[in-house]
Design a protein around this motif. Sequence first.
Motif, PDB file in Angstrom:
ATOM      1  N   CYS A 109       0.833  -1.198   0.000  1.00  0.00           N
ATOM      2  CA  CYS A 109       0.000   0.000   0.000  1.00  0.00           C
ATOM      3  C   CYS A 109       0.869   1.249   0.000  1.00  0.00           C
ATOM      4  N   GLN A 110       0.265   2.325  -0.418  1.00  0.00           N
ATOM      5  CA  GLN A 110       0.981   3.596  -0.474  1.00  0.00           C
ATOM      6  C   GLN A 110       1.274   4.133   0.916  1.00  0.00           C
ATOM      7  N   GLU A 111       0.299   4.029   1.814  1.00  0.00           N
ATOM      8  CA  GLU A 111       0.448   4.566   3.150  1.00  0.00           C
ATOM      9  C   GLU A 111       1.167   3.573   4.057  1.00  0.00           C
ATOM     10  N   GLN A 112       1.913   4.080   5.042  1.00  0.00           N
ATOM     11  CA  GLN A 112       2.606   3.242   6.002  1.00  0.00           C
ATOM     12  C   GLN A 112       1.572   2.642   6.962  1.00  0.00           C
ATOM     13  N   MET A 113       1.433   1.322   6.943  1.00  0.00           N
ATOM     14  CA  MET A 113       0.360   0.664   7.683  1.00  0.00           C
ATOM     15  C   MET A 113       0.858  -0.296   8.756  1.00  0.00           C
ATOM     16  N   LEU A 114       2.178  -0.405   8.966  1.00  0.00           N
ATOM     17  CA  LEU A 114       2.705  -1.418   9.874  1.00  0.00           C
ATOM     18  C   LEU A 114       2.179  -1.247  11.293  1.00  0.00           C
ATOM     19  N   THR A 115       2.205  -0.020  11.812  1.00  0.00           N
ATOM     20  CA  THR A 115       1.741   0.211  13.179  1.00  0.00           C
ATOM     21  C   THR A 115       0.282  -0.172  13.343  1.00  0.00           C
ATOM     22  N   TRP A 116      -0.550   0.203  12.356  1.00  0.00           N
ATOM     23  CA  TRP A 116      -1.971  -0.156  12.421  1.00  0.00           C
ATOM     24  C   TRP A 116      -2.153  -1.670  12.410  1.00  0.00           C
ATOM     25  N   LEU A 117      -1.384  -2.365  11.561  1.00  0.00           N
ATOM     26  CA  LEU A 117      -1.495  -3.815  11.477  1.00  0.00           C
ATOM     27  C   LEU A 117      -1.089  -4.481  12.788  1.00  0.00           C
ATOM     28  N   LEU A 118      -0.015  -3.990  13.400  1.00  0.00           N
ATOM     29  CA  LEU A 118       0.429  -4.565  14.676  1.00  0.00           C
ATOM     30  C   LEU A 118      -0.623  -4.353  15.760  1.00  0.00           C
ATOM     31  N   ASP A 119      -1.241  -3.172  15.786  1.00  0.00           N
ATOM     32  CA  ASP A 119      -2.307  -2.925  16.766  1.00  0.00           C
ATOM     33  C   ASP A 119      -3.500  -3.845  16.525  1.00  0.00           C
ATOM     34  N   ALA A 120      -3.864  -4.011  15.245  1.00  0.00           N
ATOM     35  CA  ALA A 120      -5.031  -4.832  14.914  1.00  0.00           C
ATOM     36  C   ALA A 120      -4.787  -6.309  15.184  1.00  0.00           C
ATOM     37  N   ALA A 121      -3.522  -6.729  15.272  1.00  0.00           N
ATOM     38  CA  ALA A 121      -3.201  -8.147  15.454  1.00  0.00           C
ATOM     39  C   ALA A 121      -3.282  -8.594  16.904  1.00  0.00           C
ATOM     40  N   TRP A 122      -3.478  -7.656  17.834  1.00  0.00           N
ATOM     41  CA  TRP A 122      -3.556  -8.025  19.247  1.00  0.00           C
ATOM     42  C   TRP A 122      -4.633  -9.084  19.473  1.00  0.00           C
ATOM     43  N   GLY A 123      -4.254 -10.129  20.187  1.00  0.00           N
ATOM     44  CA  GLY A 123      -5.231 -11.151  20.553  1.00  0.00           C
ATOM     45  C   GLY A 123      -5.538 -12.167  19.489  1.00  0.00           C
ATOM     46  N   PHE A 124      -4.919 -12.069  18.320  1.00  0.00           N
ATOM     47  CA  PHE A 124      -5.168 -13.017  17.246  1.00  0.00           C
ATOM     48  C   PHE A 124      -3.923 -13.862  16.996  1.00  0.00           C
ATOM     49  N   ASP A 125      -4.144 -15.058  16.522  1.00  0.00           N
ATOM     50  CA  ASP A 125      -3.044 -15.958  16.193  1.00  0.00           C
ATOM     51  C   ASP A 125      -2.504 -15.591  14.821  1.00  0.00           C
ATOM     52  N   VAL A 126      -1.768 -14.492  14.768  1.00  0.00           N
ATOM     53  CA  VAL A 126      -1.274 -13.971  13.500  1.00  0.00           C
ATOM     54  C   VAL A 126       0.070 -13.294  13.734  1.00  0.00           C
ATOM     55  N   SER A 127       0.944 -13.390  12.770  1.00  0.00           N
ATOM     56  CA  SER A 127       2.222 -12.685  12.841  1.00  0.00           C
ATOM     57  C   SER A 127       2.294 -11.699  11.681  1.00  0.00           C
ATOM     58  N   VAL A 128       2.846 -10.529  11.945  1.00  0.00           N
ATOM     59  CA  VAL A 128       2.989  -9.476  10.948  1.00  0.00           C
ATOM     60  C   VAL A 128       4.479  -9.216  10.752  1.00  0.00           C
ATOM     61  N   VAL A 129       4.959  -9.361   9.522  1.00  0.00           N
ATOM     62  CA  VAL A 129       6.375  -9.196   9.214  1.00  0.00           C
ATOM     63  C   VAL A 129       6.536  -8.042   8.232  1.00  0.00           C
ATOM     64  N   ASP A 130       7.422  -7.113   8.550  1.00  0.00           N
ATOM     65  CA  ASP A 130       7.706  -5.988   7.665  1.00  0.00           C
ATOM     66  C   ASP A 130       8.736  -6.429   6.624  1.00  0.00           C
ATOM     67  N   GLU A 131       8.305  -6.488   5.346  1.00  0.00           N
ATOM     68  CA  GLU A 131       9.178  -6.940   4.267  1.00  0.00           C
ATOM     69  C   GLU A 131       9.743  -5.783   3.439  1.00  0.00           C
ATOM     70  N   THR A 132       9.594  -4.568   3.953  1.00  0.00           N
ATOM     71  CA  THR A 132       9.980  -3.393   3.175  1.00  0.00           C
ATOM     72  C   THR A 132      11.409  -3.481   2.671  1.00  0.00           C
ATOM     73  N   HIS A 133      12.319  -3.959   3.506  1.00  0.00           N
ATOM     74  CA  HIS A 133      13.731  -3.982   3.132  1.00  0.00           C
ATOM     75  C   HIS A 133      14.245  -5.401   2.843  1.00  0.00           C
ATOM     76  N   SER A 134      13.315  -6.306   2.580  1.00  0.00           N
ATOM     77  CA  SER A 134      13.734  -7.656   2.198  1.00  0.00           C
ATOM     78  C   SER A 134      13.159  -8.094   0.858  1.00  0.00           C
ATOM     79  N   ILE A 135      12.021  -7.487   0.453  1.00  0.00           N
ATOM     80  CA  ILE A 135      11.398  -7.803  -0.837  1.00  0.00           C
ATOM     81  C   ILE A 135      11.415  -6.558  -1.714  1.00  0.00           C
ATOM     82  N   ALA A 136      11.896  -6.720  -2.955  1.00  0.00           N
ATOM     83  CA  ALA A 136      11.928  -5.610  -3.918  1.00  0.00           C
ATOM     84  C   ALA A 136      10.826  -5.792  -4.944  1.00  0.00           C
TER      85      ALA A 136
END
Length: 377
Positions: A109-136
């Motif tokens: 996405c155009q907008e930086q969404m990592l913080t929102w995703l981490l907040d939304a993941a609270w309490g769920f069996d989910v992992s959020v990985v930032d790939e900004t500097h690993s995937i081109a």
Amino acid sequence: MTVENRYDVIVAGAGHNGLTAAAYLARAGLRVLVVEKNDWIGGAAVSRSLHDGWTYSNCSYVCSLLRREIARDLELPKYGLQVIPYEGGASFTRDGDFHLGDNDWRLCCQEQMLTWLLDAAWGFDVSVVDETHSIAGLSLQGPTSYAVLEAAGLDVSQLKPFDLAHVDHDLMISRTGFTGDLGYELWCDWDKAEALWDRIWTGGAHQGLRAIGYEAVNLARIEAGFLTAGVDFQPVHATERLHRGQTPFELGLGRLVDFNKGHFNGRRELLSKRENPRSLLMRFDVEGFKPSEGSLIYNRRKKEIGHITSGIWSPTAKRNIALAHVRMPDAGRSSGLQAEIYTLQEGKWDTRMARLTPVTKAFFAPPRARATPPART
């Protein structure tokens, strides 16, 4: 004390913390008594009427920070919990931009969404990985993009629009883009991006391949009728002034909201706004050839009713086109709308009124963008 009125736990205070603790203790099988000195419960999570016509919230706004596993465990939405986004703004999502596998999505996405995703993941069996500097990511767009990939030894002949596939080792290609034309996006490990660039550049040596910047992409996305955050709408979490956020219905994206999927934050607010949008984002043909971006829109030259967010002379469609916000009910008019366009000619500013004609479809939608397999030219 008799057996009938004996308790395992006594909770002093029926605020939101006390009630939460009591609920979990009761779920564990304990006999719980909650005592409260006031004649109302809820503590800081309550909005009370202190005087006629005046309702006061102690600190109920902080309930938006309530841990999501608590809301789920205690089934709070079932009993009326509704967290309403500030200023009536709303968020809407789909099941990820790229479905990579079972329970595996990649969100781009155009907008930086990592913080929102981490907040939304609270309490769920989910992992959020930032790939900004690993995937081109490399975007290849235009009528010869299929031919370029073919010349580079990459077979994408069976990819349909929005499909994706691992075409080569450590290389994923999706038939996506932000131009509305035939195009692809290539995804690889960060350290292999330069070699991929060289491979594509060699394959496109005789296909008119050029490196372009945002200005060219901006022309193409307006021709396709695509929206840009911060230009055609303001993300609600980034707005500082009241009433600047827009709902999906005001942006023409109501089809992305699924009211049948169960409870979600903002559902009640969206339902109230679905039938009564404040404005609509519209497409227009603009009289003349002067770009109209930033122009105000008037109803029969008398009343200002909106503004143009994106406006260009389209070199492909050979038309003067624009995206604009128009307030209701004037957005329902098919005639009488005009844009006040300012132009700078030989050091002097001039103004002219240009007639606006509503357009319901994309300004440019070539069949090659959907053909499978695509043509080579």
